[in-house]
Enzyme design. Structure first.
Site, PDB file in Angstrom:
ATOM      1  N   HIS A  37       0.818  -1.221   0.000  1.00 29.01           N
ATOM      2  CA  HIS A  37       0.000   0.000   0.000  1.00 29.01           C
ATOM      3  C   HIS A  37       0.850   1.269   0.000  1.00 29.01           C
ATOM      4  O   HIS A  37       2.010   1.247   0.422  1.00 29.01           O
ATOM      5  CB  HIS A  37      -0.860   0.058   1.270  1.00 29.01           C
ATOM      6  CG  HIS A  37      -1.961  -0.939   1.307  1.00 29.01           C
ATOM      7  ND1 HIS A  37      -3.082  -0.836   0.520  1.00 29.01           N
ATOM      8  CD2 HIS A  37      -2.124  -2.067   2.036  1.00 29.01           C
ATOM      9  CE1 HIS A  37      -3.892  -1.856   0.767  1.00 29.01           C
ATOM     10  NE2 HIS A  37      -3.328  -2.618   1.676  1.00 29.01           N
ATOM     11  N   GLU A  91      -7.428  -0.761  -4.221  1.00 27.38           N
ATOM     12  CA  GLU A  91      -8.236   0.228  -3.507  1.00 27.38           C
ATOM     13  C   GLU A  91      -7.758   1.623  -3.896  1.00 27.38           C
ATOM     14  O   GLU A  91      -6.595   1.810  -4.254  1.00 27.38           O
ATOM     15  CB  GLU A  91      -8.083   0.054  -1.988  1.00 27.38           C
ATOM     16  CG  GLU A  91      -8.535  -1.290  -1.464  1.00 27.38           C
ATOM     17  CD  GLU A  91      -7.387  -2.262  -1.292  1.00 27.38           C
ATOM     18  OE1 GLU A  91      -6.246  -1.805  -1.066  1.00 27.38           O
ATOM     19  OE2 GLU A  91      -7.611  -3.477  -1.405  1.00 27.38           O
TER      20      GLU A  91
END
Lengths: 326, 326
Positions: free
Chosen positions: A37, A106
């Site tokens: 991420h 995401e």
């Protein structure tokens, strides 16, 4: 059945994670999974180390455990050719000890870097591009690919593991459409979904994808990600899952990418509801039973993302009471 | 003066490079520099490991040596926000042991991935974007930046070294325009150019850039990259530079990205001309003299890219005959 340890860059700094991973290997865990991420799923007391350089450190620090992502999103920031080079290099350095898992991502991994956040159908097409590009480049030949979004031009990887130590490509799916992509391309499939939904919806989708591609679905490994919090005191175990209220609060599709907003949404969620997201264990026997249930459901591996109040105690309990049984 | 060892992913596989680096640290080298490429500068017997995961392995394998790139191009494939996260994470894990060096790149790092290969003036603007974005993100605050090419939206790095162990940002320049950018932004400057050109053209440009930004140019460290081949037999030392004929043959501006084409251009070049590119040393005394000359010219560090026929012998000679003098 293999048991994996999830190294969550959101919750711990990268050096602390290396300590956990070294301890987990010694305890008998078979694999290490790590988040990939830019922004974490929470703001307060959060971390967010970069997965790729950390994987080099983790593989060098350990001896035998397999290390890979869960998951890497090939949507905007990470070109599949870069992903292929990165994991091909790690596979060449640590043969048989590396996997790559892709997913549809995401917004928080893309929008902070100025990339758009496309609809699911577009993200699925980019995932397919990525599967095509990565598998072709891993063949070691010069490759041209004019993708839906991602391209490569006469590209070749000069550093790869030997053919018999090829890096497994996994695809994560929590719905039937992505799972069909896994069936078409992946050496392994990864899901967060419960056993019933897996059998009823995902397994048939995986089989359909495999058959479309003329592959035997039984050759695809199956991994279940299990969110767990262990403490003899139930309330303590439940309370410490609070850090992970972001994902259930906002889901994976919304264009929310500021961890302060994710946290604010998460704080609206009563902690009791986290018992639906996390397996709250107060006794090692419960962990053994849960893992046995997943083994019986046909999973080859379970990866445990532990948000236990005492991570060292969780690993110690797994070592003394659980891992020897699997 | 510090002496650096260049780990060339083009010429050696990543595991062999780890061995070299471990040996170089024990021999007394202060730093390790590494190439950050998708394609190598040659085809036959070439390698091209990914720099970022390799750096994690190299830092974990060694004890005290500083490790960084030379250079990372923020042109198409690597978003400055990703670069900032990657090097910020490494800096948090190995405080004081990491540097980042940026440059304006080469086509072979971008075009194979489907990115355009822009003119120099455009690449310089992207380099400026990158310097702005990386330094702001390393401040640890939420950052917005609407760049010439690269953007960030409310992005923050959650994992960084402490302020007193901030990762130095270096900029490589071989002409006055890029060197002015180094003067404006960089903690350190890196060049391949000879002493005369450095004093006459680059140092004034570095000072101009620094003064434009209200900085003291004397705070900017200066590193010279020295290409070297050492062997007691001159012809053998010269011959083994053949692998590196690509860069002088095609330069850094052309849109040539297929290593087979780069090699074909390189093979047109008589090997004797490589004596202009490489410092061919047959005696350790010559290496000591050359390094002393660069130290007298004001360089704080020299990084040695050795294409010696026997790399282990080169390191051994540096240990026993050279490194103790600097």
């Amino acid at each position: 059945m293999d048991i994996g340890y999830f190294a969550a860059h959101e919750q711990y700094g990268p050096s602390k994670l290396l300590e956990h991973v070294e301890r987990a290997e010694n305890a008998g865990f078979d694999t290490v999974w790590t988040s990939d991420h830019i922004h974490p799923w929470w703001h307060t007391d959060a971390h967010c180390g970069a997965a790729w350089p950390w994987m080099g450190s983790a593989l060098e620090r350990t001896e035998s455990v397999r290390v890979g992502t869960g998951v890497t999103p090939p949507i905007g920031r990470s070109h599949p050719g870069m992903i292929a080079q990165t994991f091909g290099t790690l596979g060449a350095m640590y043969p048989g000890r590396v996997h790559l898992a892709l997913g549809t991502g995401e917004a928080m991994n893309e929008v902070p870097l100025g990339y758009e956040w496309p609809e699911y159908s577009e993200r699925r097409k980019r995932l397919i591009d990525a599967c095509e590009i990565i598998t072709r480049l891993w063949d070691g030949e010069f490759t041209d690919y004019d993708g839906h979004y991602w391209d490569v031009n006469t590209m070749r990887l000069y550093t790869l593991p030997d053919e018999d130590a090829r890096v497994p490509l996994l695809v994560a799916g929590n719905g039937p459409k992505t799972t069909t992509v896994a069936g078409r391309y992946a050496d392994g499939f990864l899901t967060l979904r419960d056993v019933d939904f897996y059998h009823r919806v995902l397994e048939p989708a995986l089989e359909t994808g495999a058959e479309d591609a003329g592959r035997d679905p039984d050759t695809i490994s199956r991994t279940r990600q299990l969110l767990i919090s262990y403490d003899p005191d139930y309330d303590r175990a439940l309370e410490s899952t609070g850090f992970w209220r972001g994902p259930p609060a906002i889901g994976f599709d919304q264009e929310i990418y500021d961890p302060r907003e994710i946290e604010a949404a998460g704080r609206e969620m009563p902690i009791e509801e986290m018992a639906d997201e996390f397996f709250i264990a107060t006794d090692p026997a419960e962990i053994r039973e849960q893992l046995a249930r997943l083994e019986n459901a046909g999973f080859d591996e379970v990866e445990l993302l532990s948000s236990s109040p005492d991570q060292e105690k969780f690993i110690e309990t797994m070592e003394s009471e659980v891992l020897g049984r699997f």
